[in-house]
Design a protein around this motif. Structure first.
Motif, PDB file in Angstrom:
ATOM      1  N   PRO A 486       0.837  -1.208   0.000  1.00 57.69           N
ATOM      2  CA  PRO A 486       0.000   0.000   0.000  1.00 57.69           C
ATOM      3  C   PRO A 486       0.868   1.252   0.000  1.00 57.69           C
ATOM      4  O   PRO A 486       2.011   1.225   0.455  1.00 57.69           O
ATOM      5  N   ILE A 487       0.333   2.321  -0.547  1.00 57.39           N
ATOM      6  CA  ILE A 487       1.084   3.574  -0.570  1.00 57.39           C
ATOM      7  C   ILE A 487       0.373   4.615   0.277  1.00 57.39           C
ATOM      8  O   ILE A 487      -0.807   4.487   0.602  1.00 57.39           O
ATOM      9  N   GLU A 488       1.114   5.637   0.642  1.00 57.44           N
ATOM     10  CA  GLU A 488       0.553   6.786   1.351  1.00 57.44           C
ATOM     11  C   GLU A 488       0.388   7.925   0.359  1.00 57.44           C
ATOM     12  O   GLU A 488       1.139   8.047  -0.612  1.00 57.44           O
ATOM     13  N   GLY A 489      -0.596   8.763   0.607  1.00 54.25           N
ATOM     14  CA  GLY A 489      -0.832   9.893  -0.274  1.00 54.25           C
ATOM     15  C   GLY A 489      -2.281  10.305  -0.217  1.00 54.25           C
ATOM     16  O   GLY A 489      -3.117   9.657   0.423  1.00 54.25           O
ATOM     17  N   ILE A 490      -2.589  11.401  -0.887  1.00 53.89           N
ATOM     18  CA  ILE A 490      -3.951  11.914  -0.874  1.00 53.89           C
ATOM     19  C   ILE A 490      -4.379  12.245  -2.300  1.00 53.89           C
ATOM     20  O   ILE A 490      -3.561  12.377  -3.205  1.00 53.89           O
ATOM     21  N   PRO A 931      -3.073   9.739   4.011  1.00 56.49           N
ATOM     22  CA  PRO A 931      -1.901  10.579   4.292  1.00 56.49           C
ATOM     23  C   PRO A 931      -0.952   9.907   5.271  1.00 56.49           C
ATOM     24  O   PRO A 931      -1.378   9.176   6.177  1.00 56.49           O
ATOM     25  N   GLY A 932       0.342  10.129   5.071  1.00 61.24           N
ATOM     26  CA  GLY A 932       1.362   9.624   5.977  1.00 61.24           C
ATOM     27  C   GLY A 932       2.189  10.776   6.510  1.00 61.24           C
ATOM     28  O   GLY A 932       1.943  11.955   6.182  1.00 61.24           O
ATOM     29  N   PRO A 933       3.166  10.447   7.330  1.00 66.35           N
ATOM     30  CA  PRO A 933       4.010  11.507   7.908  1.00 66.35           C
ATOM     31  C   PRO A 933       4.704  12.365   6.843  1.00 66.35           C
ATOM     32  O   PRO A 933       4.949  13.548   7.060  1.00 66.35           O
ATOM     33  N   GLU A 934       5.009  11.749   5.704  1.00 69.30           N
ATOM     34  CA  GLU A 934       5.726  12.471   4.648  1.00 69.30           C
ATOM     35  C   GLU A 934       4.780  13.159   3.658  1.00 69.30           C
ATOM     36  O   GLU A 934       5.248  13.853   2.753  1.00 69.30           O
TER      37      GLU A 934
END
Length: 989
Positions: A486-490, A931-934
């Motif tokens: 899985p990826i992080e992002g919006i 969303p993630g920390p980055e």
């Protein structure tokens, strides 16, 4: 997801338990976390894990009269005048020639080299080494196996050698009655000694015999297999008794005389099925335990536990079961250096006696069987020495069904190691090459390499399964891939987060306070309201808030925090006659109210003009009766209907779908032709007459499930997948989003089958003007996506084979499936979105429907939580990594009342209850993705057009003007009153 180590801590390692704890297996697996435990495990096997392939002498060697070989019981059985039903079709007889491995030794070894295996399991032919079953040995036989072992040594392939794989010398059967005789163990010992002396220096792993259950039960009990003795249960149990004694003699022979010098290991290949309870009751679980005792435990318990048969067999069979003396028990106990397991198509659903299921359900769960063995037999080291499934005898190269069973079994082995702590150290695919499949003859195939049994040279051709297994060995399992993570992002600002309801709940019953009648309350007698005749209160105008059904639905939608709501109008109810001569104004008013109330709470209505349903395709009866979309008059009727909807609802609706999910499975080519023209005419109607004033957008929504080639290495399967995508999606998409005409693949295929197979399928042609009309009639690409399908070119299952398109539907049994058997394949959505972009450019895309069914059990809503989470994450990958112009995502569906089993709200006893998946979807909406920390913060400016207050003011200009006039008049009046009041006061002073 729970990591393997945490699963082990939660569930306990079976190695920590005392032996005899196998009965706890069923309850343990019933409480594993769902769906996490059923997900595919991407991981690798332990270092040094053994990968191999196997074969058996009678199945593959052939050469039944060559090199001094004697007859075996299988030779005799296959040559009987009456062969077993379905055993061998006209052509090869039994194993006379089979794969002809006797004359193609180096051919077989070359196949092993190509696979990259670490070991090769094969059996020695007792009748080839000792033609009469006893001395003297056959020099040609000894030389043959010597050459094979030498070649394996050159390649660095470890031999795993079976002494006896069902082919007893016929001479021993004739002279002594075979395994029914107590003298057979001695002859078997002598044969084993010959093998140990001649080959033991090159062999580290020995198996005394294969599947004694089948030999005893079907060779001497049912007579279904050679030697065909129908001696009933008593003789079967006696034969098994002698087989156990023979095995023990050989183990002790090796242990006492050969192990110190040769340093090898000896075991017995035991076969088993798996069984699951009809219901999770203590009684049914005991029956399952008994079933395993009667098949696997029959041989495993004496060897691995205490030298005696299972207690359930002793108590149920009484005098039928022979007795071991105490000395024999000690002699048999412990006579295996590892647990050699055979599991798959030989026994399961084939040679398992139905009475030994004890009215429970047979299954093919290798993982649960491994756990049961671990728990029941004190955590032995397990070597899987035979495992696979089968394909049809007509299947050649692309054996997709075989691949997915293989994938399932290997993945279950990996889970047994990583999740359950089972000590498995090797795996063997069955088999290396196609051969004679025992009682099923040549009607099925189980090889990694294809053999044309009718040919003279018997060349090996690698199947897709061979390439699959080769890659798996190279990687030592299924290492995690970046695309699976899985990826992080919006998502971008203004991303449409939606929910779908095919048809909203329409209830035009007015609220009670609109009733103008006057009532009195009879408080003394009936306690009811009594209408006063002839007396009426003053009436007021109807308002949208009067519809209670709308208020309820809007409140439920608000709870979701969605920005868009997609529903379809009912053409058949709005215009019952199919034209403007009869209009259902009440329903139109209801739709107007629903749309305006959505806007009031800042939810954008997305409205489909037509969605096909089972009854009359949701067309007015007059149109459905006269050809529906086959009739060109339906095209013009649809245009008139659309004009009416744009006029009546256009002030409230800015997001239109002309047709939602027209089913290509149920469309004729003529109907599809007219449907495309109807869509295009409506699009142009909106574009020319309504777009400027209403400022909306409009397109068509197509159902678009992904299609994947079943064999990833097969060009034929890729061609089939491409063909299906064009017929399923491109048929309607290419004219609109592409070149204005049907896909060339469709025309070429129909031309081929019409000329070759004498079909008469006519795909109409568009005129040049019609092409111009249809091409580009879109504002966005809307698609509904639910699942992914595997397709192959080889016919395997007639029920799932489409003769028209020459495609075989295949199921990957490692995929998660819903209660309705819909496959959960999140990555299919990403592939689909990439395909759309590659075919039709950077068009704006909306996923207009995406969802899964449940069984109304709250446990299974966990599947929907997983589904939503992972499908949206794959959509994010398409947007972020693949640069797909994705602008919206809609979950299907709103509630269970209108779409049973698919809703985010359940509907029970006239009450809507939010499911856990609703809360999860709401959280994703709130975060606008993952969303993630980055993840950089995204600041989105509010669009004026999306403001519900602004809409309120725009649609009530006359009212606002009047209020403004009153307000100004009021201010002026106050001013004059104040002014003159002060003048009067000064005058009196």
């Amino acid at each position: 997801l729970l990591p393997p180590l945490l699963l082990l801590l939660l569930l306990g390692r079976p190695g920590m338990q005392a032996p005899g704890q196998g009965a706890g297996t069923w309850s343990r697996f019933a409480r594993l976390p769902y769906p996490q435990d059923q997900l595919f495990l991407y991981d690798t096997f332990p270092d040094g894990f053994l990968w191999g392939a196997g074969s058996a002498a009678y199945q593959t060697e052939g050469g039944w009269r060559q090199g001094g070989k004697g007859a075996s019981v299988w030779d005799t059985f296959a040559h009987r005048p009456a062969t077993p039903p379905g055993a061998a079709p006209p052509g090869p007889v039994g194993g006379d020639v089979a794969s002809d491995s006797y004359n193609n030794l180096f051919r077989d070894v070359e196949g092993l080299r190509r696979l990259g295996v670490s070991h090769y399991r094969f059996s020695l032919s007792w009748a080839r080494l000792l033609p009469n079953g006893t001395a003297p040995p056959n020099p040609a036989g000894l030389a043959h196996y010597g050459r094979l072992l030498a070649r394996l040594r050159e390649l660095g392939v470890e031999p795993v050698v079976t002494l006896y794989h069902w082919d007893l010398p016929q001479a021993l059967q004739d002279a002594f009655g075979g395994w029914a005789s107590p003298v057979l163990p001695r002859f078997f010992r002598d044969y084993a000694e010959l093998c140990f002396r001649h080959f033991g220096g090159q062999v580290r792993y020995w198996l005394t015999m294969d599947n004694p259950y089948v030999v005893a039960w079907h060779g001497y009990g049912s007579g279904r297999l050679p030697p065909g003795v129908r001696g009933g249960p008593r003789l079967a149990y006696l034969a098994a008794h002698h087989l156990l004694q023979a095995h023990a003699k050989v183990w002790h022979l090796y242990n006492d005389h050969f192990r110190p010098a040769q340093r090898g290991k000896v075991s017995i290949a035991l076969s088993s099925h798996w069984i699951k309870p009809q219901h999770m009751t203590e009684k049914n679980i005991k029956e399952c335990q008994k079933s395993l005792d009667f098949v696997l435990g029959w041989f495993a318990k004496p060897i691995f536990i205490d030298g005696d048969y299972p207690l359930s067999m002793r108590s149920n069979l009484s005098s039928l079961l022979p007795e071991f003396s105490e000395a024999e028990k000690k002699y048999i106990k412990g006579t295996a250096d590892f647990f050699a397991l055979s599991f798959g198509a030989t026994l399961s659903f084939q040679l398992l006696d139905s009475h030994m299921k004890f009215q429970q359900l047979e299954s093919i769960s290798l993982r649960q069987l491994l756990y049961w063995i671990n728990s029941e037999y004190n955590n032995p080291r397990i070597f899987i020495v035979e495992n696979s499934w089968f394909v049809s005898g007509t299947t050649k190269k692309d054996d997709a069904k075989y691949i997915y069973y293989l994938k399932k079994f290997i993945m279950e082995t990996l889970k047994a190691i990583r999740y359950d702590g089972v000590n498995v150290f090797g795996y063997t695919v069955w088999s290396l090459l196609d051969g004679f499949e025992w009682h099923r003859g040549y009607s099925i195939r189980r090889g990694l390499f294809y053999v044309d049994f009718q040919s003279h040279d018997k060349k090996l051709m690698p199947k897709s399964s061979a390439l699959f297994y080769q890659k798996l060995i190279e990687k030592n399992g299924f290492p995690p891939l970046p695309e699976n993570q899985p990826i992080e992002g919006i998502f971008p600002c203004g991303f449409a987060w939606g929910i779908v309801d095919n048809y909203i709940q329409v209830d035009t019953t007015p609220a009670q306070f609109l009733d103008s009648s006057v009532y009195v309350w009879d408080v003394y007698q009936t306690k009811k309201l009594i209408k006063v005749d002839g007396v009426y209160a003053s009436k007021r105008k109807h308002h949208c808030v009067d519809f209670a059904a709308i208020r309820l639905q809007i409140s439920l939608l608000q709870e979701m925090h969605v920005t868009h709501f997609h529903f379809s109008l009912k053409w058949s109810l709005i215009l019952p006659l199919g034209n403007l001569s009869l209009i259902n104004h009440t329903l139109v008013h209801y739709y107007q109210c629903f749309a305006s109330e959505l806007l009031r709470v800042n939810i954008t209505p997305v409205v489909s003009l037509w969605q096909p349903m089972i009854e009359n395709q949701e067309l007015p009866v007059s149109l459905a009766k006269y050809g529906a979309w086959e009739n060109t008059e339906t095209v013009q009727a649809f245009v008139e209907y659309a004009r009416f909807c744009f006029t009546s609802l256009g002030d409230h609706v800015k997001f239109w779908i002309t047709m939602n999910e027209p089913s290509v499975k149920n469309l004729t080519y003529t109907a599809g032709h007219n449907l495309l023209k109807a869509h295009a005419k409506v699009w142009h109607l909106y574009d020319k007459e309504f777009r400027r004033s209403q400022k909306g957008k409009i397109s068509i929504a197509l159902q678009a499930d992904w299609v994947e080639p079943a064999c990833p290495f097969s060009r034929n399967d890729q061609e089939v997948a491409d063909r299906i995508l064009e017929f399923d999606i491109g048929w309607l998409a290419e004219p609109i989003f592409g070149n204005g005409d049907y896909p060339e693949v469709m025309r070429a295929w129909l031309h081929r089958i019409n000329s070759v197979d004498l079909y008469n399928f006519h795909l109409p042609y568009f005129s040049e003007d019609e092409k111009k009309l249809i091409q580009g009639s879109f504002d966005f690409f809307a698609l509904s996506h639910y699942t992914t399908t595997l397709v192959g070119s080889e016919k395997e299952d007639a029920v799932k084979y489409d003769h028209y398109l020459e495609v075989q539907m295949i199921n990957d049994i490692t995929w998660l499936h819903s209660p309705s058997r819909a496959a959960v394949v999140p990555w299919g959505l990403r592939k689909l979105l990439k395909w759309v972009k590659s075919k039709y450019g950077n068009v704006p895309v909306y996923v207009m429907a995406n969802g899964i069914d449940d069984d109304q059990n709250m446990v299974h809503d966990k599947l929907r939580v997983y589904y939503i989470q992972n499908y949206i994450n794959e959509a994010l990958k398409a947007y972020t990594l693949d640069d797909v112009n994705l602008q919206g995502y809609f979950v299907y569906s709103f509630n269970d009342k209108t779409a049973p089993k698919y809703g985010l709200y359940s509907y029970v006893a006239n009450q809507y209850e939010p499911k856990p998946s609703l809360k999860h979807y709401r959280e994703i909406i709130g975060n606008n993705g993952f969303p993630g920390p980055e993840t950089p913060e995204l600041l989105c400016l509010e669009e004026v057009a999306s403001c519900p207050e602004c809409h309120f003011f725009r649609t009530r200009k006359s009212l606002l003007a009047f209020i403004s006039f009153i307000f100004v008049a009021f201010i002026v009046t106050i001013f004059f009153i104040t002014y003159y009041s002060k003048r009067v006061e000064r005058r009196y002073k």
